[in-house]
Design a protein around this motif. Structure first.
Motif, PDB file in Angstrom:
ATOM      1  N   ASN A  22      65.443  89.461 -43.529  1.00 19.37           N
ATOM      2  CA  ASN A  22      65.578  89.043 -42.134  1.00 19.37           C
ATOM      3  C   ASN A  22      66.871  89.503 -41.473  1.00 19.37           C
ATOM      4  O   ASN A  22      67.214  89.029 -40.379  1.00 19.37           O
ATOM      5  N   SER A  23      67.587  90.411 -42.114  1.00 12.60           N
ATOM      6  CA  SER A  23      68.793  90.940 -41.476  1.00 12.60           C
ATOM      7  C   SER A  23      68.388  91.853 -40.335  1.00 12.60           C
ATOM      8  O   SER A  23      67.367  92.533 -40.387  1.00 12.60           O
ATOM      9  N   ASP A  24      69.196  91.861 -39.267  1.00 13.53           N
ATOM     10  CA  ASP A  24      68.801  92.654 -38.113  1.00 13.53           C
ATOM     11  C   ASP A  24      69.998  93.074 -37.290  1.00 13.53           C
ATOM     12  O   ASP A  24      71.124  92.595 -37.480  1.00 13.53           O
ATOM     13  N   VAL A  25      69.737  93.964 -36.355  1.00 12.09           N
ATOM     14  CA  VAL A  25      70.768  94.450 -35.454  1.00 12.09           C
ATOM     15  C   VAL A  25      70.948  93.464 -34.308  1.00 12.09           C
ATOM     16  O   VAL A  25      70.042  92.697 -33.975  1.00 12.09           O
ATOM     17  N   VAL A  26      72.127  93.475 -33.702  1.00 10.94           N
ATOM     18  CA  VAL A  26      72.398  92.604 -32.563  1.00 10.94           C
ATOM     19  C   VAL A  26      71.674  93.121 -31.327  1.00 10.94           C
ATOM     20  O   VAL A  26      71.052  92.358 -30.577  1.00 10.94           O
ATOM     21  N   ASN A  27      71.767  94.418 -31.140  1.00  7.91           N
ATOM     22  CA  ASN A  27      71.128  95.049 -29.982  1.00  7.91           C
ATOM     23  C   ASN A  27      69.990  95.950 -30.471  1.00  7.91           C
ATOM     24  O   ASN A  27      70.240  96.971 -31.112  1.00  7.91           O
ATOM     25  N   PRO A  28      68.718  95.585 -30.194  1.00  8.86           N
ATOM     26  CA  PRO A  28      67.590  96.377 -30.696  1.00  8.86           C
ATOM     27  C   PRO A  28      67.605  97.835 -30.268  1.00  8.86           C
ATOM     28  O   PRO A  28      66.974  98.673 -30.910  1.00  8.86           O
ATOM     29  N   ALA A  29      68.317  98.133 -29.191  1.00 10.38           N
ATOM     30  CA  ALA A  29      68.368  99.516 -28.692  1.00 10.38           C
ATOM     31  C   ALA A  29      69.737 100.154 -28.946  1.00 10.38           C
ATOM     32  O   ALA A  29      69.985 101.267 -28.494  1.00 10.38           O
ATOM     33  N   GLY A  30      70.590  99.466 -29.670  1.00 15.01           N
ATOM     34  CA  GLY A  30      71.940  99.968 -29.893  1.00 15.01           C
ATOM     35  C   GLY A  30      72.056 100.893 -31.084  1.00 15.01           C
ATOM     36  O   GLY A  30      71.142 101.002 -31.906  1.00 15.01           O
ATOM     37  N   ASP A  31      73.200 101.555 -31.157  1.00 15.83           N
ATOM     38  CA  ASP A  31      73.447 102.518 -32.238  1.00 15.83           C
ATOM     39  C   ASP A  31      74.612 102.078 -33.105  1.00 15.83           C
ATOM     40  O   ASP A  31      75.472 101.271 -32.687  1.00 15.83           O
ATOM     41  N   TYR A  32      74.677 102.582 -34.315  1.00 10.73           N
ATOM     42  CA  TYR A  32      75.793 102.382 -35.234  1.00 10.73           C
ATOM     43  C   TYR A  32      76.135 100.884 -35.419  1.00 10.73           C
ATOM     44  O   TYR A  32      77.288 100.480 -35.334  1.00 10.73           O
ATOM     45  N   ARG A  56      61.502  92.096 -43.759  1.00  7.45           N
ATOM     46  CA  ARG A  56      61.728  92.105 -42.310  1.00  7.45           C
ATOM     47  C   ARG A  56      63.111  92.621 -41.913  1.00  7.45           C
ATOM     48  O   ARG A  56      63.592  92.382 -40.793  1.00  7.45           O
ATOM     49  N   ALA A  57      63.754  93.324 -42.772  1.00  2.00           N
ATOM     50  CA  ALA A  57      65.063  93.897 -42.419  1.00  2.00           C
ATOM     51  C   ALA A  57      64.890  94.911 -41.299  1.00  2.00           C
ATOM     52  O   ALA A  57      64.040  95.798 -41.369  1.00  2.00           O
ATOM     53  N   GLY A  58      65.680  94.748 -40.255  1.00  2.00           N
ATOM     54  CA  GLY A  58      65.663  95.690 -39.146  1.00  2.00           C
ATOM     55  C   GLY A  58      64.389  95.675 -38.324  1.00  2.00           C
ATOM     56  O   GLY A  58      64.146  96.610 -37.553  1.00  2.00           O
ATOM     57  N   ASP A  59      63.580  94.622 -38.437  1.00  2.00           N
ATOM     58  CA  ASP A  59      62.293  94.654 -37.727  1.00  2.00           C
ATOM     59  C   ASP A  59      62.439  94.477 -36.221  1.00  2.00           C
ATOM     60  O   ASP A  59      61.493  94.739 -35.477  1.00  2.00           O
ATOM     61  N   ASP A  60      63.627  94.047 -35.748  1.00 10.43           N
ATOM     62  CA  ASP A  60      63.849  93.952 -34.302  1.00 10.43           C
ATOM     63  C   ASP A  60      64.339  95.277 -33.715  1.00 10.43           C
ATOM     64  O   ASP A  60      64.321  95.464 -32.499  1.00 10.43           O
ATOM     65  N   SER A  62      63.249 102.780 -45.114  1.00 12.52           N
ATOM     66  CA  SER A  62      63.045 101.333 -45.155  1.00 12.52           C
ATOM     67  C   SER A  62      62.354 100.920 -46.439  1.00 12.52           C
ATOM     68  O   SER A  62      61.484 101.637 -46.951  1.00 12.52           O
ATOM     69  N   GLN A  63      62.756  99.764 -46.947  1.00 17.66           N
ATOM     70  CA  GLN A  63      62.116  99.203 -48.132  1.00 17.66           C
ATOM     71  C   GLN A  63      61.985  97.700 -47.960  1.00 17.66           C
ATOM     72  O   GLN A  63      62.970  97.004 -47.715  1.00 17.66           O
ATOM     73  N   GLY A  64      60.755  97.214 -48.074  1.00 16.83           N
ATOM     74  CA  GLY A  64      60.484  95.800 -47.895  1.00 16.83           C
ATOM     75  C   GLY A  64      59.405  95.579 -46.860  1.00 16.83           C
ATOM     76  O   GLY A  64      59.281  96.349 -45.901  1.00 16.83           O
ATOM     77  N   ALA A  65      58.610  94.550 -47.058  1.00  9.05           N
ATOM     78  CA  ALA A  65      57.524  94.266 -46.122  1.00  9.05           C
ATOM     79  C   ALA A  65      58.068  94.087 -44.712  1.00  9.05           C
ATOM     80  O   ALA A  65      59.073  93.393 -44.504  1.00  9.05           O
ATOM     81  N   TYR A  66      57.449  94.731 -43.749  1.00  4.12           N
ATOM     82  CA  TYR A  66      57.782  94.676 -42.320  1.00  4.12           C
ATOM     83  C   TYR A  66      59.162  95.258 -41.990  1.00  4.12           C
ATOM     84  O   TYR A  66      59.641  95.131 -40.859  1.00  4.12           O
ATOM     85  N   SER A  67      59.819  95.893 -42.939  1.00  2.00           N
ATOM     86  CA  SER A  67      61.131  96.469 -42.646  1.00  2.00           C
ATOM     87  C   SER A  67      61.011  97.588 -41.623  1.00  2.00           C
ATOM     88  O   SER A  67      60.066  98.382 -41.651  1.00  2.00           O
ATOM     89  N   LEU A  68      61.959  97.610 -40.684  1.00  2.00           N
ATOM     90  CA  LEU A  68      61.953  98.584 -39.580  1.00  2.00           C
ATOM     91  C   LEU A  68      60.581  98.674 -38.916  1.00  2.00           C
ATOM     92  O   LEU A  68      60.135  99.745 -38.510  1.00  2.00           O
ATOM     93  N   LEU A  69      59.945  97.543 -38.767  1.00  2.00           N
ATOM     94  CA  LEU A  69      58.559  97.494 -38.304  1.00  2.00           C
ATOM     95  C   LEU A  69      58.353  98.210 -36.978  1.00  2.00           C
ATOM     96  O   LEU A  69      57.379  98.934 -36.795  1.00  2.00           O
ATOM     97  N   ASN A  70      59.271  98.012 -36.025  1.00  2.00           N
ATOM     98  CA  ASN A  70      59.058  98.502 -34.660  1.00  2.00           C
ATOM     99  C   ASN A  70      59.953  99.678 -34.290  1.00  2.00           C
ATOM    100  O   ASN A  70      60.089 100.007 -33.111  1.00  2.00           O
TER     101      ASN A  70
END
Length: 223
Positions: free
Chosen positions: A212-222, A195-199, A175-183
């Protein structure tokens, strides 16, 4: 240097600084209890340990068991590498940096409480206050305040303020960027941007690029 016997080229300044040393050479101990417990005698033969401890209880418990461990450490800061015993080739700069390292090797920590809970992880690089603070893994790189603070796996790279700061991620995240992949607590995710991928929580093999780009399903794969 109270108990020094054959040790040479040592510098000690402070209450009980390097007080138990007997035969180790080329050490610098400045501060109360710095390098206090280093007393391995190496069967009565002088040997080089090349440790530098500057600060209260810096490298206090360091004590080689052979001539090739517990050597070549640098601790600058109060309690830095304070309970290290046989770990070697570690660099700790900052109060409490790598404080609980005991056997870990080839770690670099620069910042207040960085890599503080690492005990035997190897080859980690941590730059920034509280970065990799609770980590006890290997081959991780954290650059930024609180980056990879709760690391749970190996081979992760985080750059940025709180990047991967709250998750207990597995291996292979970048991850690169503030709060990226935070959780994140998943594996092999990549995030680039504020905040990329923070969800993303337990998802694996996901890619998030852009602020602020993110996944649709926080628990999903690929995704």
């Amino acid at each position: 240097l109270r108990d020094n016997l054959l040790g040479s080229d040592n510098i000690a300044n402070g209450f009980f600084a390097m007080s138990d040393n007997t035969n180790a050479n080329k050490n610098i101990a400045i501060g109360r209890y710095a390098l206090r417990n280093q007393n391995f005698s190496n069967s009565g033969v002088a040997f080089d340990t090349n440790n530098i401890a500057i600060g209260i209880e810096a490298l206090k418990n360091n004590n080689p068991t052979t001539s090739i461990n517990g050597i070549n450490n640098i601790a600058l800061g109060n309690y830095a590498l304070g309970i290290n015993t046989i770990g070697h080739k570690n660099v700790a700069v900052g109060n409490n940096a790598l404080q609980q390292n005991t056997q870990g090797v080839d770690n670099v920590g620069m910042g207040y409480f960085c890599l503080e809970q690492n005990t035997n992880g190897i080859s980690n690089t941590s730059v920034g206050n509280y970065s990799l603070e609770y980590g006890n893994a290997s081959n991780n790189t954290a650059l930024g305040y609180y980056a990879l603070n709760h690391i749970g796996g190996n081979n992760n790279s985080a750059m940025g303020y709180f990047s991967m700061g709250a998750g207990t991620m597995g291996p292979g995240n970048t991850s690169q960027g503030a709060y990226s992949l935070l959780n994140v607590s998943g594996t092999y995710n990549t995030a680039l941007g504020f905040r990329a991928g923070d969800d993303n929580t337990s998802g694996n093999y996901n890619i998030s690029i852009g602020a602020n780009s993110d996944v649709v399903n926080p628990a999903g794969d690929y995704q």
